[in-house]
Each structure stands twice: as structure tokens, then as C-alpha cells.
Write a protein that holds these residues in place. Structure first.
Motif, mmCIF file in Angstrom:
data_model
loop_
_atom_site.group_PDB
_atom_site.id
_atom_site.type_symbol
_atom_site.label_atom_id
_atom_site.label_comp_id
_atom_site.label_asym_id
_atom_site.label_seq_id
_atom_site.Cartn_x
_atom_site.Cartn_y
_atom_site.Cartn_z
ATOM 1 N N TYR A 168 4.715 1.611 15.261
ATOM 2 C CA TYR A 168 3.375 1.054 15.207
ATOM 3 C C TYR A 168 3.011 0.060 14.227
ATOM 4 O O TYR A 168 3.672 -0.108 13.092
ATOM 5 N N LYS A 169 2.016 -0.927 14.716
ATOM 6 C CA LYS A 169 1.820 -1.956 14.039
ATOM 7 C C LYS A 169 0.808 -1.609 12.731
ATOM 8 O O LYS A 169 0.148 -0.510 12.524
ATOM 9 N N LEU A 170 1.399 -2.000 11.484
ATOM 10 C CA LEU A 170 0.873 -2.020 10.070
ATOM 11 C C LEU A 170 -0.355 -2.662 10.102
ATOM 12 O O LEU A 170 -0.295 -3.931 10.113
ATOM 13 N N ILE A 171 -1.386 -1.954 10.001
ATOM 14 C CA ILE A 171 -2.832 -2.738 10.270
ATOM 15 C C ILE A 171 -3.368 -3.288 9.093
ATOM 16 O O ILE A 171 -4.797 -4.115 8.970
ATOM 17 N N ALA A 172 -3.176 -2.920 7.779
ATOM 18 C CA ALA A 172 -4.013 -3.380 6.595
ATOM 19 C C ALA A 172 -2.858 -3.178 5.363
ATOM 20 O O ALA A 172 -1.763 -2.522 5.433
ATOM 21 N N ASN A 173 -3.052 -4.016 4.611
ATOM 22 C CA ASN A 173 -2.357 -4.008 3.265
ATOM 23 C C ASN A 173 -3.477 -4.280 1.892
ATOM 24 O O ASN A 173 -4.409 -5.035 1.852
ATOM 25 N N GLN A 174 -3.548 -3.236 1.207
ATOM 26 C CA GLN A 174 -4.614 -3.272 0.143
ATOM 27 C C GLN A 174 -3.878 -3.698 -1.081
ATOM 28 O O GLN A 174 -2.864 -3.384 -1.589
ATOM 29 N N LEU A 175 -4.446 -4.846 -1.485
ATOM 30 C CA LEU A 175 -4.105 -5.636 -2.400
ATOM 31 C C LEU A 175 -5.209 -5.989 -3.757
ATOM 32 O O LEU A 175 -6.152 -6.153 -3.186
ATOM 33 N N ALA A 218 -9.299 -5.653 -0.318
ATOM 34 C CA ALA A 218 -9.260 -6.215 -1.597
ATOM 35 C C ALA A 218 -9.784 -5.151 -2.835
ATOM 36 O O ALA A 218 -10.837 -4.811 -2.518
ATOM 37 N N TRP A 219 -8.750 -4.757 -3.387
ATOM 38 C CA TRP A 219 -9.324 -3.651 -4.684
ATOM 39 C C TRP A 219 -9.541 -4.521 -5.836
ATOM 40 O O TRP A 219 -9.016 -5.426 -6.334
ATOM 41 N N SER A 220 -10.413 -3.726 -6.583
ATOM 42 C CA SER A 220 -10.717 -4.193 -8.134
ATOM 43 C C SER A 220 -11.366 -5.551 -7.994
ATOM 44 O O SER A 220 -11.020 -6.423 -8.515
ATOM 45 N N PRO A 221 -12.292 -5.706 -7.116
ATOM 46 C CA PRO A 221 -13.070 -7.020 -7.013
ATOM 47 C C PRO A 221 -14.011 -7.568 -8.334
ATOM 48 O O PRO A 221 -14.194 -8.704 -8.154
ATOM 49 N N PHE A 222 -14.063 -6.760 -9.261
ATOM 50 C CA PHE A 222 -14.656 -7.170 -10.477
ATOM 51 C C PHE A 222 -13.935 -7.162 -11.626
ATOM 52 O O PHE A 222 -14.367 -7.569 -12.782
ATOM 53 N N GLN A 223 -12.591 -7.130 -11.568
ATOM 54 C CA GLN A 223 -11.522 -7.211 -12.636
ATOM 55 C C GLN A 223 -11.122 -8.432 -12.934
ATOM 56 O O GLN A 223 -10.802 -9.385 -12.173
ATOM 57 N N LYS A 224 -10.910 -8.675 -14.317
ATOM 58 C CA LYS A 224 -10.481 -10.178 -14.510
ATOM 59 C C LYS A 224 -9.033 -10.119 -14.704
ATOM 60 O O LYS A 224 -8.301 -11.147 -14.760
ATOM 61 N N ASP A 225 -8.395 -9.106 -14.697
ATOM 62 C CA ASP A 225 -7.024 -8.874 -14.676
ATOM 63 C C ASP A 225 -6.511 -7.510 -14.136
ATOM 64 O O ASP A 225 -7.435 -6.781 -13.577
#
Length: 311
Positions: A168-175, A218-225
């Protein structure tokens, strides 16, 4: 709220996602209010993981809403599996067939649903046997327990190895991605430069995902690091960035939280943005960035103000 087709699926999804990692910081009534607030803002996509507070976040989500079939059909549920906490505060990553099947069954039970719309493999298992992953995915798909599959925190070659065997196609990557933590973008701007931001740490994952129609979440969209705290409002370490964000927030009549999510939403990779705040107002403000019409000049101005060089 911007909606988009999740590539290689029949899912129409909000580009802002409610992240449920911290849901158990709320009591049952507060959790219901927060989830309802998300839905009122147009969010239809909810991100879970079996490891979030040992599964309690999944359970609270279903309990707070008194999950039923009518409500379930109005939302898209995603969960992640593959991290195991062992006695003695030890952590391992486990993509074995047996563990994946058991973990999904447990998540379904906690979420009070018969199926997940999307299942992600949480963090790469160094001892992965991709044939076992393929077997587990085939069983989960054939049984109707999982509709689509993806990964989280993986580089291109890790994805390629899985994709060689998985039918099955891998449809997402959480980064992880934010204005300040933008390594996957940095390397494309500072190509062939003797700069720290030119170092390829992500294996070119941004371009890989765009080439292969994989949606980046996109996870942690407010993190500086990496879990280093937020940059929004951090005038001591990011005065220039906050000044630029303040000016643009006034221009667009939004808050700086909207500028932070809007900067990611402006990228043509058409990403989803996982917002994990448990504060109702911050969630509302973050959703205002869903379709924020930042210009190209403004996008680059924000990027440079975060401390990155534009050669």
C-alpha cells in the motif's frame, strides 16, 4: 479552514489537525469542550498515538465525546503505533507483526471505533523486518481496521525500504517543522554552502515527499527546537522574529499563532499542521493561519528573521 485531498486517498482533510498528545491534561468536560471547539473551527482530522499517556489520551477522547457512529463519520482519526514502554523506564521501537496487530486492536478499543482512517508507524525501528510490516498491514487493511498507512519521523531511505515490501502507498510522514526548526527547508535554501544550515540531516525528506506524493504532517509548529519551548512571544531569544510576526499579525488582523501556522500552510508542499495546544483560544488562533495569504516576500522575511541565512 482549508481542506485538501490527502493524496492517494479519498479523504478530504483539514490542513489544521488537532493533536491529542496532551489531552489528559484536561478533565472530561474540558476535553469535550476542546474537541468541540476544534470541530467548530472546521478541524475534521484528529491525531493520536497509543503511547500518549499510555493510551489514556485515546480513551479520554472517546469518553469525552461519548463516541458513536454518527459522530465517528464526521471525523478522520489517525493513530500511531510502534513505541513500547518497558519496565524500568526503558523504551524500544517495535514494528513486529504481532505488536502492530495488538497495538491497533488496543487503539480501536480505546477510541471506540471499528477502524482508523490512517495508521502511522511512530518512530523508526532499527530492527525492522519490512516483510513483517507488510504482513501486518495486509491483515489490517483486509479486515477493514485501517484504511491508509504512513510513517512518522522517517527519512527517504527508511520509507523506500518499507515501500519495497508494503503493498500500500505510504501516504503521510509526520515530521517536526516550525519557523525556527526548519531543517528540511534549510538545506534547499543553502545548497552547497559552508553553513550549518546546509548540512543534510533529513536526507532530503521534503523533496522526497513532494516527488512521491507523500503528505507531510508538521508537528510542534511553535517549537524553537526539539521540545525546546515556543518561540512565539520569546522576545529575549527571538526579538526580530517576534517583531516581524507582530507587524504581520496586525496587517492580517490575526495573532502571532496564526502567523506561525500560516507560514507552514504557505509552503507549496501542501502540508498538514498538527496543533497540540490544549488551550481553546490558542487553537482558535492557530486555525486562523489555515488560509493566511502570506506573500512570498513575507514568507522569506519571517524565515530570515528566525536567524537563518538567505545566501
Amino acid at each position: 479552514m482549508k481542506y485538501m485531498n490527502l493524496k492517494n486517498t479519498d479523504l478530504q482533510v483539514s490542513n489544521i489537525v488537532m493533536g491529542c498528545m496532551h489531552l489528559t491534561e484536561l478533565d472530561k468536560s474540558q476535553a469535550e469542550k476542546h474537541i468541540r471547539t476544534a470541530m467548530e473551527q472546521g478541524i475534521n482530522f484528529f491525531d493520536h498515538a497509543d503511547v500518549y499517556d499510555g493510551g489514556k489520551c485515546e480513551s479520554l477522547f472517546a469518553e469525552a465525546l461519548d463516541m458513536n457512529d454518527d459522530l465517528r463519520e464526521k471525523m478522520i482519526l489517525q493513530s500511531k503505533v510502534g513505541i513500547r514502554r518497558l519496565p524500568g523506564n526503558h523504551t524500544i521501537y517495535d514494528f513486529s507483526k504481532d505488536h502492530l496487530l495488538e497495538a491497533v486492536d488496543a487503539s480501536l478499543k480505546r477510541l471506540r471505533t471499528d477502524y482508523l482512517d490512517v495508521l502511522l508507524l511512530h518512530r523508526p525501528d532499527a530492527l525492522v523486518e519490512p516483510e513483517e510490516v507488510a504482513e501486518a498491514f495486509a491483515i489490517l487493511h483486509a479486515s477493514g481496521k485501517v484504511r491508509y498507512f504512513g510513517v512518522s519521523n522517517q527519512n527517504p531511505y527508511q520509507m523506500e525500504l518499507l515501500q519495497k515490501y508494503v503493498p500500500y502507498k505510504l501516504i503521510a510522514n509526520q515530521l517536526e517543522l516550525s519557523i525556527c526548526y526548519s531543517r528540511m527547508i534549510d538545506i534547499g535554501i543553502a545548497v552547497n554552502m559552508d553553513l550549518d544550515q546546509s548540512t543534510i540531516r533529513e536526507g532530503g525528506i521534503l523533496d522526497y515527499c513532494r516527488l512521491h506524493d507523500v503528505t507531510i504532517q508538521a508537528w510542534s509548529p511553535f517549537q524553537k527546537d526539539y521540545f525546546g519551548g515556543v518561540f512565539v512571544g520569546d522576545e529575549e531569544h527571538y526579538p526580530e522574529l517576534n517583531a516581524v510576526m507582530d507587524r504581520l499579525a496586525k496587517k492580517y488582523n490575526v495573532t502571532k499563532n496564526a502567523i506561525a501556522t500560516g507560514w507552514i500552510a504557505r509552503h507549496p508542499a501542501n502540508m498538514q499542521i498538527i496543533v497540540g495546544t490544549m488551550n481553546d483560544q490558542r487553537l482558535i488562533e492557530s486555525c486562523q493561519g489555515s488560509e493566511l495569504p502570506l506573500t512570498k516576500a513575507e514568507w522569506y522575511e519571517i524565515y530570515e528573521a528566525s536567524g537563518k541565512m538567505i545566501p
